[in-house]
Design a protein around this motif. Structure first.
Motif, PDB file in Angstrom:
ATOM      1  N   GLY A  71     -42.989  -9.829  17.526  1.00  0.00           N
ATOM      2  CA  GLY A  71     -43.065 -11.243  17.859  1.00  0.00           C
ATOM      3  C   GLY A  71     -43.477 -12.067  16.652  1.00  0.00           C
ATOM      4  N   LYS A  72     -44.171 -13.150  16.898  1.00  0.00           N
ATOM      5  CA  LYS A  72     -44.540 -14.046  15.804  1.00  0.00           C
ATOM      6  C   LYS A  72     -45.658 -13.441  14.959  1.00  0.00           C
ATOM      7  CE  LYS A  72     -48.011 -16.826  18.240  1.00  0.00           C
ATOM      8  NZ  LYS A  72     -48.428 -18.182  18.624  1.00  0.00           N
ATOM      9  N   ASP A  73     -45.803 -13.948  13.745  1.00  0.00           N
ATOM     10  CA  ASP A  73     -46.860 -13.539  12.831  1.00  0.00           C
ATOM     11  C   ASP A  73     -48.222 -13.766  13.497  1.00  0.00           C
ATOM     12  OD1 ASP A  73     -48.689 -13.182  10.778  1.00  0.00           O
ATOM     13  OD2 ASP A  73     -47.822 -14.701   9.465  1.00  0.00           O
ATOM     14  N   PRO A  74     -49.023 -12.696  13.713  1.00  0.00           N
ATOM     15  CA  PRO A  74     -50.303 -12.882  14.417  1.00  0.00           C
ATOM     16  C   PRO A  74     -51.302 -13.724  13.628  1.00  0.00           C
ATOM     17  CG  PRO A  74     -50.123 -10.646  13.557  1.00  0.00           C
ATOM     18  CD  PRO A  74     -48.785 -11.284  13.377  1.00  0.00           C
ATOM     19  N   THR A  75     -51.089 -13.884  12.321  1.00  0.00           N
ATOM     20  CA  THR A  75     -52.005 -14.697  11.514  1.00  0.00           C
ATOM     21  C   THR A  75     -51.545 -16.143  11.405  1.00  0.00           C
ATOM     22  OG1 THR A  75     -50.890 -14.275   9.392  1.00  0.00           O
ATOM     23  CG2 THR A  75     -52.509 -12.652  10.128  1.00  0.00           C
ATOM     24  N   ASP A  76     -50.356 -16.453  11.979  1.00  0.00           N
ATOM     25  CA  ASP A  76     -49.747 -17.778  11.840  1.00  0.00           C
ATOM     26  C   ASP A  76     -49.593 -18.171  10.375  1.00  0.00           C
ATOM     27  OD1 ASP A  76     -49.443 -18.308  14.590  1.00  0.00           O
ATOM     28  OD2 ASP A  76     -51.545 -18.905  14.747  1.00  0.00           O
ATOM     29  N   GLY A  77     -49.333 -17.142   9.542  1.00  0.00           N
ATOM     30  CA  GLY A  77     -49.238 -17.375   8.107  1.00  0.00           C
ATOM     31  C   GLY A  77     -47.834 -17.595   7.599  1.00  0.00           C
ATOM     32  N   GLY A  78     -46.877 -17.752   8.516  1.00  0.00           N
ATOM     33  CA  GLY A  78     -45.502 -18.010   8.093  1.00  0.00           C
ATOM     34  C   GLY A  78     -44.731 -16.783   7.684  1.00  0.00           C
ATOM     35  N   PRO A  80     -42.449 -13.243   8.356  1.00  0.00           N
ATOM     36  CA  PRO A  80     -41.257 -13.122   9.207  1.00  0.00           C
ATOM     37  C   PRO A  80     -41.585 -12.737  10.645  1.00  0.00           C
ATOM     38  CG  PRO A  80     -40.986 -11.890   7.156  1.00  0.00           C
ATOM     39  CD  PRO A  80     -42.407 -12.327   7.214  1.00  0.00           C
ATOM     40  N   SER A  81     -40.836 -13.299  11.588  1.00  0.00           N
ATOM     41  CA  SER A  81     -40.929 -12.867  12.973  1.00  0.00           C
ATOM     42  C   SER A  81     -40.615 -11.380  13.058  1.00  0.00           C
ATOM     43  CB  SER A  81     -39.943 -13.661  13.836  1.00  0.00           C
ATOM     44  OG  SER A  81     -39.973 -13.233  15.166  1.00  0.00           O
ATOM     45  N   HIS A  82     -41.367 -10.657  13.872  1.00  0.00           N
ATOM     46  CA  HIS A  82     -41.190  -9.216  14.093  1.00  0.00           C
ATOM     47  C   HIS A  82     -41.502  -8.376  12.857  1.00  0.00           C
ATOM     48  CE1 HIS A  82     -39.876  -9.718  18.145  1.00  0.00           C
ATOM     49  NE2 HIS A  82     -38.715 -10.247  17.853  1.00  0.00           N
ATOM     50  N   GLY A  83     -42.242  -8.925  11.892  1.00  0.00           N
ATOM     51  CA  GLY A  83     -42.747  -8.106  10.801  1.00  0.00           C
ATOM     52  C   GLY A  83     -41.826  -7.998   9.609  1.00  0.00           C
ATOM     53  N   VAL A  84     -42.272  -7.182   8.647  1.00  0.00           N
ATOM     54  CA  VAL A  84     -41.572  -7.064   7.358  1.00  0.00           C
ATOM     55  C   VAL A  84     -40.634  -5.867   7.293  1.00  0.00           C
ATOM     56  CG1 VAL A  84     -43.418  -8.244   6.124  1.00  0.00           C
ATOM     57  CG2 VAL A  84     -43.485  -5.747   6.331  1.00  0.00           C
ATOM     58  N   ALA A  85     -40.774  -4.907   8.200  1.00  0.00           N
ATOM     59  CA  ALA A  85     -40.026  -3.653   8.077  1.00  0.00           C
ATOM     60  C   ALA A  85     -38.525  -3.870   8.089  1.00  0.00           C
ATOM     61  CB  ALA A  85     -40.430  -2.687   9.192  1.00  0.00           C
ATOM     62  N   ARG A  86     -38.044  -4.727   8.982  1.00  0.00           N
ATOM     63  CA  ARG A  86     -36.597  -4.853   9.169  1.00  0.00           C
ATOM     64  C   ARG A  86     -35.933  -5.689   8.085  1.00  0.00           C
ATOM     65  NH1 ARG A  86     -35.454  -8.939  14.216  1.00  0.00           N
ATOM     66  NH2 ARG A  86     -36.607 -10.731  13.432  1.00  0.00           N
ATOM     67  N   VAL A  87     -36.731  -6.299   7.186  1.00  0.00           N
ATOM     68  CA  VAL A  87     -36.158  -7.072   6.071  1.00  0.00           C
ATOM     69  C   VAL A  87     -36.613  -6.504   4.731  1.00  0.00           C
ATOM     70  CG1 VAL A  87     -35.801  -9.178   7.385  1.00  0.00           C
ATOM     71  CG2 VAL A  87     -38.012  -8.803   6.260  1.00  0.00           C
ATOM     72  N   SER A  88     -37.024  -5.233   4.721  1.00  0.00           N
ATOM     73  CA  SER A  88     -37.477  -4.569   3.500  1.00  0.00           C
ATOM     74  C   SER A  88     -36.571  -3.385   3.179  1.00  0.00           C
ATOM     75  CB  SER A  88     -38.915  -4.062   3.658  1.00  0.00           C
ATOM     76  OG  SER A  88     -39.817  -5.134   3.867  1.00  0.00           O
ATOM     77  N   GLY A 138     -54.396   0.622   6.134  1.00  0.00           N
ATOM     78  CA  GLY A 138     -55.091   0.509   4.865  1.00  0.00           C
ATOM     79  C   GLY A 138     -56.587   0.381   5.052  1.00  0.00           C
ATOM     80  N   THR A 139     -57.217  -0.469   4.278  1.00  0.00           N
ATOM     81  CA  THR A 139     -58.675  -0.518   4.234  1.00  0.00           C
ATOM     82  C   THR A 139     -59.291  -1.574   5.143  1.00  0.00           C
ATOM     83  OG1 THR A 139     -58.589  -2.048   2.346  1.00  0.00           O
ATOM     84  CG2 THR A 139     -58.666   0.315   1.850  1.00  0.00           C
ATOM     85  N   MET A 140     -58.452  -2.312   5.885  1.00  0.00           N
ATOM     86  CA  MET A 140     -58.960  -3.361   6.760  1.00  0.00           C
ATOM     87  C   MET A 140     -58.511  -3.104   8.199  1.00  0.00           C
ATOM     88  SD  MET A 140     -60.624  -5.516   4.811  1.00  0.00           S
ATOM     89  CE  MET A 140     -60.662  -7.049   5.757  1.00  0.00           C
ATOM     90  N   PRO A 141     -59.332  -3.508   9.207  1.00  0.00           N
ATOM     91  CA  PRO A 141     -58.863  -3.419  10.599  1.00  0.00           C
ATOM     92  C   PRO A 141     -57.560  -4.205  10.760  1.00  0.00           C
ATOM     93  CG  PRO A 141     -61.206  -3.911  10.523  1.00  0.00           C
ATOM     94  CD  PRO A 141     -60.713  -4.037   9.115  1.00  0.00           C
ATOM     95  N   LEU A 142     -56.638  -3.645  11.568  1.00  0.00           N
ATOM     96  CA  LEU A 142     -55.302  -4.231  11.681  1.00  0.00           C
ATOM     97  C   LEU A 142     -54.921  -4.449  13.144  1.00  0.00           C
ATOM     98  CD1 LEU A 142     -52.520  -4.958  10.287  1.00  0.00           C
ATOM     99  CD2 LEU A 142     -51.855  -2.580  10.765  1.00  0.00           C
TER     100      LEU A 142
END
Length: 281
Positions: A71-78, A80-88, A138-142
Motif C-alpha cells: 500500500g502507501k508509504d507508511p512514513t508518508d515520505g513520498g 513508491p506505493s507498494h515498496g521498492v522491490a518491484r521497481v528495483s 537492519g538495525t532499526m525496528p521496521l
C-alpha cells in the motif's frame, strides 16, 4: 535451460526458463515472475498485453513483489506505493535444475544502508510453484508488510470461484463494488478486498478450463482479491478494455492491519505454494 534476454533493453533483463516440467520467464527488474506454465497446462500467470517496461514503474502482470510495505508509504515520505522491490533491479544469486526437472532460482536485493532491511527471493518452478520471500531486518525496528501480488490467468473472470474464505472477515475498498455471490466467492465487476485473518489454504476454480489452483500460504495472515472491473480497466493504459476478463488477482499478503514490526536483525519468511489440479481431483 536458462537463457538471458533483453526484449525491452538492458534495463530489463529476463531469465527464460525451459525444463521438462515447465516454462517460465523471470524479470530481474522487480524479481518478478512474468510467466509460469507447467507442461500440459494453460498458463497460470497473466501478463498484460499492454504492460509498460519503464524504469521506476511496476510491470502489470505476473507476480509483482510488494516489499517492504504494502500500500502507501507508511512514513508518508513520498516513496513508491507498494515498496521498492518491484521497481528495483535484483541480483540472480544462483540457478539450477534439479534431477526431477524443477528449476530453482534465488535472487537478492541488498540493503542500501545498515538500518534498512534486505531481501531474498527463492523460486521453485516445476509442475507446482513455490515462492519464498525472506526479509532480514537492519538495525532499526521496521513496521513491515509485503505481498505476492499474483495475477492468475483465468479463462473467464466471470466463471471463476474462490473457496476457503467462508467466515473470513474482509474490508472492501472498491467504491463501485457490485454484489458478489459469497460462500464460495463468485467475484464480479470491480472487487478490491483484504481478507484478514484468513485460513491457510485457498482454492481458485476455473469452471471453463476445469482447473483448480490450490494456494497454500505461510507467514501471511491476509489475502487480497482484486480485479478492476470493465470500466476501470478500460481507463488503465497498461490493462485496457476487455482484458480484465482474463485474470483474477489473489494475493498472499502480510497486510498493514496485522501490525507486524520486525525487531532489529529479525527475519520474516512469507511463502506461497501454487498447485494445479483438475476440478474434482
Amino acid at each position: 535451460m536458462f537463457k538471458y534476454s533483453y526484449p525491452y533493453g538492458q534495463d530489463f533483463p529476463f531469465v527464460e526458463i525451459e525444463t521438462s516440467q515447465c516454462s517460465a520467464r523471470l524479470s530481474l527488474y522487480g524479481a518478478q515472475l512474468l510467466d509460469w506454465t507447467p507442461k500440459g497446462q494453460f498458463p497460470v500467470l497473466w501478463m498484460s498485453p499492454n504492460a509498460e517496461f519503464v524504469a521506476g514503474k511496476a510491470i502489470r502482470g505476473g507476480v509483482p513483489l510488494c516489499w517492504p510495505w504494502f500500500g502507501k508509504d507508511p512514513t508518508d515520505g513520498g516513496r513508491p506505493s507498494h515498496g521498492v522491490a518491484r521497481v528495483s533491479l535484483w541480483s540472480l544469486v544462483s540457478s539450477e535444475v534439479l534431477a526431477d526437472g524443477t528449476a530453482v532460482l534465488e535472487l537478492a536485493l541488498p540493503a542500501s544502508r545498515p538500518e534498512d532491511p534486505s531481501s531474498r527471493l527463492r523460486l521453485e518452478l516445476g509442475q507446482s510453484l513455490e515462492m519464498r520471500l525472506v526479509t532480514e531486518n537492519g538495525t532499526m525496528p521496521l513496521p513491515f508488510s509485503a505481498a505476492f501480488h499474483s495475477y492468475f490467468s483465468v479463462s473467464n473472470y466471470a466463471r471463476t470461484v474462490v473457496t476457503g474464505l467462508k467466515d473470513c472477515p474482509f474490508t472492501e475498498f472498491a467504491a463501485d463494488a457490485v454484489p458478489h455471490r459469497e460462500s464460495p466467492l463468485h467475484p464480479a465487476g470491480h472487487i478490491d478486498r483484504i481478507y484478514y485473518p484468513t485460513k491457510t489454504v485457498v482454492h481458485v476454480a476455473d469452471l471453463e478450463w476445469q482447473r483448480v489452483l490450490c494456494l497454500t500460504r505461510s507467514g501471511s495472515n491476509s489475502l487480497v482479491v482484486w480485479n478492476p472491473g470493465a470500466e476501470l480497466a478500460a481507463g488503465m493504459a497498461d490493462v485496457g478494455a476487455g482484458f480484465e476478463s482474463g485474470f483474477l488477482c489473489v494475493e498472499t499478503v502480510t497486510a498493514p492491519q496485522e501490525e507486524v514490526v520486525l525487531a532489529p536483525g529479525a527475519v520474516h519468511t512469507m511463502i506461497c505454494r501454487v498447485a494445479v489440479s483438475g476440478i474434482g481431483c
